[in-house]
Design an enzyme around this catalytic site. Structure first.
Site: not given
Length: 341
Positions: A111, A174, A232
């Site tokens: 993320y 991402e 993440d």
């Protein structure tokens, strides 16, 4: 006297002539070599290779003629990059060799911890990047930022199983998400993912994993490959849903997990928790599954963070970094299902 000398001289002359005649008889006369016809190498009954296609002066080869059972693949996703040595011509008369495969062996999910506009700026204008960015604007677009054939700077110092520096062999995705905040008790509280984002990620991962033959064991979180420094995409990323609905990534079998759980609770799990032998075993199991972890025999900071990363991915209901019976059972079930080859 003269008669004697005459006889001797005549004898010498006769001997000399005889020797010369014998020498002539023994003289080597080289034979003229006979020219043998060239033999052509036997050729196997190979199937003709599909030709390289050319469009606007650019070459492409999009067919797999290699043995897929050996994980070989000759398909080229994009144009063929070739050398152009000055004064010479590179030809593709024998292209392609069947013994080849893709460099893209991992898929790493992240993320951004930033909103959409700042995510784009950081990932395109600074010393960090990813191949794809999944926005949170509710449309059907996915942004490509780096050519799949090139390295993006997304993984950093990283390791999984026997591989390190995964920027070299991975594709980075991402996802726009604000990450987490820390509450009053010090616990991380993570932001949820948008439903549209999850569908985008699933479609994108499925496409990439299929094209590059990326196995389930190599579809990972950033926290899996760098557990001591990254969180993440966090515990709210729906790994189980991707596994159930899209056949993406790894997940344990419930029956195996339950068997290991029953065994753990029946052997007085708490009493051995702080035993160095048990800790060493836990670290060994984490390492065997894929995490880069030193076998210290202690509940050190690196081990706790690795357990926490494992829980983010496979036991997100509780990510306290403690190896409880359920986490231990899940770990053993995964090691059983996805052995290190």
């Amino acid at each position: 006297m003269r008669k004697t000398l005459y006889i001797i001289g005549l004898s010498v002359a006769v001997f000399s002539c005889t020797s010369q005649r014998n020498a002539k008889k023994r003289q080597y006369i080289p034979k003229t070599p006979s020219v043998q016809p060239k033999t052509t190498a036997k050729t196997t009954d190979e199937k003709p290779k599909p030709k390289v296609s050319t469009e606007h002066g650019v070459d492409f080869f999009t067919t797999n003629i290699a043995d897929a059972t050996k994980n070989d693949n000759t398909a080229s996703y994009g144009s063929i990059v070739s050398a152009k040595p000055v004064g010479y011509k590179v030809v593709k008369d024998y292209f392609p060799a069947i013994a080849q495969n893709f460099r893209q062996r991992y898929l790493i999910l992240h993320y951004t911890a930033l909103p959409d506009d700042k995510s784009i700026t950081v990932l395109t204008q600074q010393a960090v990047s990813a191949h794809y960015l999944v926005n949170n604007t509710g449309d059907n677009e996915i942004y490509q930022l780096v050519d799949e054939n090139k390295r993006a700077y997304h993984a950093g110092i990283s390791a999984w199983r026997t591989d390190k520096n995964l920027n070299d062999t991975s594709i980075g995705i991402e996802i726009v998400n604000t990450g987490y905040i820390t509450d009053a008790s010090g616990k991380r509280v993570f932001a949820p993912f948008d439903e549209a984002q999850i569908k985008k990620v699933a479609a994108l991962v499925k496409d990439i994993a299929t094209r590059y033959q990326i196995p389930a064991t190599n579809i990972l979180a950033h926290s899996d490959i760098a557990p001591t420094r990254k969180q993440d995409p966090g515990p709210l990323f729906p790994w189980k849903r991707l596994y159930d609905e899209y056949q993406i990534g790894m997940w344990y079998d419930d029956a195996a997990k339950q068997n290991y759980y029953d065994l753990a609770v029946s052997t007085d799990f708490p009493s051995k928790y702080n035993d160095s032998t048990f800790i060493f075993n836990v670290q060994t199991q984490l390492q065997k599954f894929g995490y880069a972890l030193d076998l210290s025999g202690k509940w050190d900071d690196a081990t706790k963070k690795t357990i926490e990363a494992f829980q983010y991915h496979f036991r997100p209901q509780n990510y306290d970094g403690i190896m409880d019976p359920e986490t231990y059972a899940i770990l053993q079930a995964l090691v059983l299902k996805y052995p290190l080859k």
